[in-house]
Design a protein around this motif. Structure first.
Motif, PDB file in Angstrom:
ATOM      1  N   ILE B 237       0.846  -1.198   0.000  1.00  0.00           N
ATOM      2  CA  ILE B 237       0.000   0.000   0.000  1.00  0.00           C
ATOM      3  C   ILE B 237       0.882   1.249   0.000  1.00  0.00           C
ATOM      4  N   LEU B 257      -0.557  -1.475   6.878  1.00  0.00           N
ATOM      5  CA  LEU B 257      -1.115  -0.141   7.091  1.00  0.00           C
ATOM      6  C   LEU B 257      -0.516   0.508   8.343  1.00  0.00           C
ATOM      7  N   ASP B 261       0.526   4.412   9.167  1.00  0.00           N
ATOM      8  CA  ASP B 261      -0.008   5.103  10.349  1.00  0.00           C
ATOM      9  C   ASP B 261       1.126   5.680  11.189  1.00  0.00           C
ATOM     10  N   THR B 266      -1.304   8.934   5.944  1.00  0.00           N
ATOM     11  CA  THR B 266      -2.655   8.364   5.973  1.00  0.00           C
ATOM     12  C   THR B 266      -3.604   9.039   4.988  1.00  0.00           C
ATOM     13  N   VAL B 269      -4.588   6.896   0.827  1.00  0.00           N
ATOM     14  CA  VAL B 269      -4.063   5.521   0.982  1.00  0.00           C
ATOM     15  C   VAL B 269      -4.706   4.630  -0.083  1.00  0.00           C
ATOM     16  N   THR B 271      -3.891   0.895  -2.775  1.00  0.00           N
ATOM     17  CA  THR B 271      -3.028  -0.230  -3.130  1.00  0.00           C
ATOM     18  C   THR B 271      -2.915  -0.247  -4.656  1.00  0.00           C
TER      19      THR B 271
END
Lengths: 401, 291
Positions: B237, B257, B261, B266, B269, B271
């Motif tokens: 991601i 994730l 974070d 953030t 976000v 993929t």
């Protein structure tokens, strides 16, 4: 053979002994003086021949870090195209070519033709190598690629073979005459030319590819009968054939995009398991013998045989085989059949490891690599200085090559 | 179960210690893998006049790291000599890249190389749990290649047709130093870059030729590419941190994730779609999603 009212299936050794006894009787006209049991006792050679190295080779399955693909949801590629840079390409959806290794009757060939047409209609294109022409009607036109066989004893021009509009040609290579024939045919024919090198293998592969052959056909049954391969198994032949093609490409210009010489392995490869193992050892396409195909297709058939029913059986057999050769790579974590390699195989046999360069079970290294490590450790410990040639000589001696 | 991560500063900002961003992301993913770690950090625009070759010299089963600085005129000779020595494994070939790796946790790497203070425009990091080759410093990621300088790769997953790709690269004359499938990615991409110089095309070619479940990040002097296999069997991601007055903006990418974070990446976000490389370069405009 009926024993106690029950049918007993004859094995190869039984058949051999009975056939031998009958032939002896026919030749001499006198009864045997020895019992059949004596023949059995004197069969060590037959027994040792029966050791089939294929049975000692397994494939390593998918693991935690390498999950299996689901062949029903994810596409597992079997497609392959035959033909190098300058040739017209012939594409197959299943990497199999039906290979008429022995003369079969016309009706059997007709069954194969019908089955291949039906397979092609469903998007399963396979090839056929055949010398005999099949009479096709308007409704029954050929829908699969034909590789017309050019016998080495004939001296016909390429036009003769182009009459049936084959997609490819298969030539038998025996000597310099075959080479000249290849040179002439290459000038005239723009489709792929495969050359059957079984008679001379492993000699001349490089020359044949240099003269423009699009691939080689190696019949493991024929090659293992040659003196050079006495006592060796089909595994060794496939491994050597792949290396012969690699040697041809070694050091060539990497930018000419010509890395597509096809290796067709025929002979001893006649089941899905062996197809997978042969592909892992380096085969691109499998030459599935016509006789074996018809035998396999009719093995369990209870229908009376005719052209159409045999075609039905061949069709079902090939669809089943396709499922298996898709399923096994998927179970090994591959989405492409052609990505299999010998590192996916393991063997419990030192012979198989040496002949096919296959890692041994448990140690994940080939027998040769293990011996090499021991030799290197010994040489280092004793402070002996060896050049690479001397090291290779010691290795060859250690592994009895 | 390896963990990968990367960071690229917006507008080629290079005086920020991106090592500390990578360190945070790696620490947050440490639970995924504990065998070995490594980072490669790029200082875009560096005018160093020598090449840097890092290698491991095997001696009685131990791996001693050695760094050699080589002027351009001695490069071919030095590379030739190093590749002739069977006890040498080349770990990094660089002009502006700093690549460090070793066995242990990310805090061990920090203790040894002070990665948190490393400055640069972009960088990649890796946490390894060995599945197919040994746990030695030479098998730790990132992987580099001697085909061309400043290429490095971190990888999570498995290239199942590794043997086939490796043997085809060796047939072309390329030298590989380890038995790790990830090294093949670095050599393959470098080979492609030599042919046409297009990083997106190079990665597309790799996706076409490679089999198995994988996500990898390849770093070049001016780009990062996040790549997933064509079935998307491994995750990967990316996200954006818009920064503030005291903190520059950057794009980050990772396996988990939690890593995004941990560094505040953030925003946006996403993929990358399976089989479609996502390319990031230093010319990204603030707040934009890269093509």
């Amino acid at each position: 053979m009926s024993i106690g009212g029950r049918q007993k299936k004859l094995n190869d050794a039984d058949k051999f002994i009975i056939r031998k006894a009958v032939l002896e009787l026919a030749k001499k006209g006198t009864p045997r003086f020895t019992s059949i049991d004596d023949d059995v006792r004197t069969l060590p050679k037959a027994a040792s021949k029966a050791i089939n190295l294929w049975d000692y080779v397994t494939a390593i399955g998918a693991q935690l870090s390498r999950p299996p693909y689901d062949p029903y949801r994810e596409t597992i590629n079997l497609d392959i195209s035959i033909g190098r840079k300058k040739s017209r390409k012939v594409s197959l959806n299943i990497p199999l070519i039906i290979y008429s290794n022995i003369a079969i009757n016309y009706s059997s060939l007709e069954s194969v033709h019908l089955a291949l047409n039906r397979l092609a209609e469903k998007g399963n294109v396979l090839g056929l190598i055949s010398e005999t022409e099949i009479n096709t009607t308007k409704n029954n036109k050929r829908k699969y690629p034909l590789f017309k066989k050019v016998p080495s004893y004939r001296n016909d021009s390429v036009e003769h073979y182009q009459k049936s509009c084959p997609e490819g040609l298969v030539m038998e290579y025996k000597d310099q005459t075959s080479l000249r024939m290849l040179q002439n045919f290459r000038k005239e024919f723009d489709g792929p030319i495969l050359v059957d090198v079984s008679e001379v293998f492993p000699m001349d592969t490089k020359i044949i590819l240099e003269e423009g052959a699009d691939g080689i056909i190696v019949d493991t049954d024929k090659v293992t009968k040659n003196d050079r391969y006495k006592g060796k198994h089909a595994i060794a032949v496939i491994y050597d054939a792949r290396n012969a093609i690699k040697d041809y490409y070694k050091g060539r210009d990497e930018n000419d995009n010509d890395n597509n010489a096809t290796l067709v392995i025929a002979g001893d490869v006649n089941s899905a398991g062996k197809i997978i193992k042969a592909a892992a050892l380096g085969a691109n396409v499998i030459g599935y013998s016509t006789s074996m195909l018809i035998a396999h297709s009719n093995m369990y058939s209870e229908k009376p045989s005719n052209v159409s029913s045999i075609a039905d059986n061949i069709y079902s057999h090939m669809v089943g085989t396709k499922g298996e050769i898709k399923g096994i790579p998927a179970a090994l974590g591959y989405s492409d059949f052609h990505n299999l390699s010998s590192s996916d195989l393991r063997t419990s046999s030192i012979d198989a490891s040496l002949q096919g360069n296959i890692p041994l079970e448990g140690v994940d290294r080939t027998y040769r690599e293990m011996v090499e490590e021991i030799v290197n450790e010994y040489v280092n410990e004793k402070g002996i200085r060896l050049n690479s040639l001397e090291t290779q000589q010691i290795l060859r001696f250690m592994v009895s090559e | 179960m390896c963990g990968i991560c990367a960071v690229i500063m917006e507008n080629s900002k290079k005086d920020f210690p991106i090592g500390c961003i990578l360190f945070k992301m790696m620490e947050s993913q440490q639970i995924r893998a504990q065998d070995s770690t490594g980072v490669a950090i790029f200082n875009n625009g560096s005018t160093k006049e020598f090449y840097k070759i890092d290698y491991f010299r095997k001696n009685n089963g131990k791996y001693n790291p050695v760094t050699e600085k080589v002027p351009p005129e001695r490069l071919d000779k030095t590379l030739y000599e190093l590749t002739q020595d069977p006890d040498i494994v080349i770990a990094s070939f660089a002009k502006e890249m700093t690549l460090v790796k070793g066995i242990g946790l990310v805090r061990d790497l920090e203790a040894k190389y002070k990665i948190k203070s490393m400055q640069g425009t972009h960088g990649i990091g890796h946490l390894r749990i060995a599945t197919s080759s040994r746990v030695t410093p030479e098998h730790a990621h990132p992987f580099s290649t001697i085909v061309m300088p400043d290429i490095s790769v971190v990888h999570n997953g498995e290239i199942t047709n590794y043997s086939k790709l490796r043997s085809s690269l060796e047939l072309q004359g390329y030298r590989l130093f380890t038995r790790c499938d990830s090294e093949v990615i670095a050599v393959f991409i470098a080979d492609q870059l030599l042919r046409h110089g297009d990083i997106e095309k190079a990665n597309q070619e790799f996706i076409k030729n490679a089999d198995g479940p994988f996500t990898y990040i390849v770093a070049t002097p001016d780009s990062l590419a996040l790549v997933r296999d064509r079935f998307g069997a491994r995750k990967g991601i990316f996200g954006y941190n818009p920064g503030d007055r005291n903190y520059p903006s950057f794009w980050a990418m990772a396996t988990d994730l939690s890593a995004l974070d941990s560094v505040g990446a953030t925003f946006y976000v996403e993929t990358p779609p399976p089989g479609k490389p996502k390319i990031f370069n230093n010319k990204i405009m603030i707040g934009s999603i890269p093509n």
